[in-house]
Design an enzyme around this catalytic site. Structure first.
Site, PDB file in Angstrom:
ATOM      1  NE  ARG A  10      14.892  -7.886  -6.198  1.00 35.14           N
ATOM      2  CZ  ARG A  10      15.016  -8.851  -5.597  1.00 35.14           C
ATOM      3  NH1 ARG A  10      15.927  -9.135  -4.902  1.00 35.14           N
ATOM      4  NH2 ARG A  10      14.244  -9.887  -6.142  1.00 35.14           N
ATOM      5  CG  ASP A  39      -2.072   1.044   1.243  1.00 42.45           C
ATOM      6  OD1 ASP A  39      -2.967   0.711   0.549  1.00 42.45           O
ATOM      7  OD2 ASP A  39      -1.804   2.235   1.756  1.00 42.45           O
ATOM      8  CG  ASN A  44      -4.645  11.262  -5.960  1.00 42.09           C
ATOM      9  OD1 ASN A  44      -3.991  11.149  -7.004  1.00 42.09           O
ATOM     10  ND2 ASN A  44      -5.370  10.205  -5.630  1.00 42.09           N
ATOM     11  CG  HIS A 101      -7.544  12.738  -9.277  1.00 41.67           C
ATOM     12  ND1 HIS A 101      -7.538  11.689  -8.150  1.00 41.67           N
ATOM     13  CD2 HIS A 101      -8.429  13.744  -8.406  1.00 41.67           C
ATOM     14  CE1 HIS A 101      -8.631  12.237  -7.211  1.00 41.67           C
ATOM     15  NE2 HIS A 101      -8.938  13.341  -7.335  1.00 41.67           N
ATOM     16  CG  ASP A 104      -4.463   8.289 -13.019  1.00 44.75           C
ATOM     17  OD1 ASP A 104      -4.719   7.891 -11.918  1.00 44.75           O
ATOM     18  OD2 ASP A 104      -5.088   8.769 -13.938  1.00 44.75           O
ATOM     19  CD  GLU A 132      -4.238   4.240  -1.671  1.00 44.70           C
ATOM     20  OE1 GLU A 132      -4.507   4.635  -0.640  1.00 44.70           O
ATOM     21  OE2 GLU A 132      -5.128   4.425  -2.749  1.00 44.70           O
TER      22      GLU A 132
END
Length: 398
Positions: free
Chosen positions: A333, A269, A277, A282, A286, A313
């Protein structure tokens, strides 16, 4: 990339204009005309399908021009072969690709030059094998058959290698580099049809029209497959969507159960994504999601690992065959790759991104997919609740 494309185009022009001791008679010009006309007819009848394929395909895909260009390899001298390739690609550019921003004129010219160089390489192998064209191959029996097969294999390999430096993005896995088995199978099929085209034109020219019905059917079949793949992909990132990832994970679970093996799950997350945002908009959000998706893909082990987007997300990674000690290295990683991102947005760059990651391994964390997802989600929640930007294994919570 630009230098390479220009160089390949110059080499193609030089090789086309070099003197070559082959007489261009009326029959050869007629064969060129037939191949051009049939190529245009096939392109026109399949134009809608080709444009849909271009729209739904997130990666370079195989078109059907090899059916005509490889026939030209076996029948035409270099200059007329260049006319054939140029004519077919000019028609595709004007009629099929002109409304698609992802196919600029420079890309069409570069593609045509690479195809032409592949054709010349195939012709060179044919002549080294002792056959000038498909007609002279007839007189050589099996040796002629092997010469044509070697020319087809050369076209296939040279084209695959020449395309790589011309691509803006080159993947890390064999599939990303050279395409899937189905992609390569389609190219082999078109080369086989091209060889049959050449044989028909050399023996009974009227039979060449018989290739059109199966070719158009093949074109539509490939489109159906691409649409099936697109239905399992997230539009913004190109990753698996929820249903596509779940289907793959269920198959992995079934295989692990049969084989008594392990696999891992990562739940990710993005931290404070709402602030991105709210601050940048927005569209910038993206762009960040796409950059994070690419970072995750670059950090996993390669073929077999599957990355999905679960909405918003949140991302999920499937790691077949991995054990407890190794899953942490992959997760770390990924965390470092996301932290190192610099996402350009206009004149600015978004930095300072971070992600919290929860890990779970089958069968220790659960024997069903839902239990594994719940376990990884629990570990993810703990990572976010204890400071974010960290990796937590569900086993560490017990």
């Amino acid at each position: 990339m630009v230098v390479y494309c220009l160089l390949s185009e110059v080499v193609a022009v030089v090789l086309t204009l070099r003197p070559f001791p082959v007489a261009v008679d009326r029959r050869t010009v007629l064969i060129l005309a037939v191949l051009l006309v049939l190529g245009v007819v096939q392109s026109e009848t399949g134009r809608r399908v080709e444009r849909i394929r271009r729209r739904v395909s997130g990666t370079p895909h195989i078109n059907m021009t090899s059916v005509w260009t490889f026939a030209g390899v076996l029948l035409l001298p270099p200059l007329l072969l260049a006319v054939l390739v140029g004519g077919l690609y000019a028609h595709l550019a004007v009629r099929s690709w002109y409304r698609l921003q992802r196919v600029p004129v420079s890309r069409t010219v570069s593609n045509a030059a690479i195809i032409l160089l592949s054709c010349y390489a195939a012709q060179a192998v044919l002549r080294v094998s002792g056959a000038e064209d498909v007609r002279s191959a007839f007189s050589r029996g099996w040796a002629g058959t092997f010469a044509i097969a070697a020319a087809g294999a050369t076209f296939f390999v040279v084209n695959a290698l020449l395309v790589l430096p011309a691509r803006r993005e080159v993947g890390r896995t064999p599939e990303a580099l050279f395409g899937t088995w189905s992609d390569n199978g389609l190219e082999v099929a078109t080369l086989c049809l091209g060889a049959l085209n050449a044989v028909a034109l050399a023996v009974l020219p009227g039979l060449v029209v018989l290739v059109l019905p199966p070719l158009l059917l093949l074109h539509r079949t490939v489109l159906v497959r691409q649409l099936e793949v697109a239905a399992h992909r997230d539009e913004k990132t190109g990753l698996y969507n929820t249903s596509g990832w779940h289907a793959l994970a269920e198959r992995t679970l079934a295989a692990a159960t049969r084989q008594h093996s392990t696999f891992g799950l990562l739940m990710l997350d993005l931290d404070h994504f709402k602030q991105v945002n709210d601050t940048y908009g927005h569209l910038a959000g993206d762009a960040v999601l796409r950059a994070v998706a690419e970072a995750i893909i670059s950090a996993v082990r390669g073929r077999g690992d599957a990355v999905g987007r679960f909405g918003g997300e949140e991302f999920v990674v499937l790691l077949p065959g991995i054990a407890h000690p190794d899953i942490g290295a992959v997760a770390e990683r990924i965390r470092r790759a996301v932290a190192a991102l610099k996402v350009p947005v206009g004149q600015l760059s978004i930095t300072g991104l971070s992600t919290s990651i929860g890990m779970a391994v089958y069968p220790g964390a659960g024997t069903s997919l839902q239990r594994l997802l719940d376990a990884a989600d629990t570990a993810l929640y703990h990572a976010k609740a204890t400071g974010r930007n960290k990796v937590v294994h569900v086993a560490d919570l017990v």
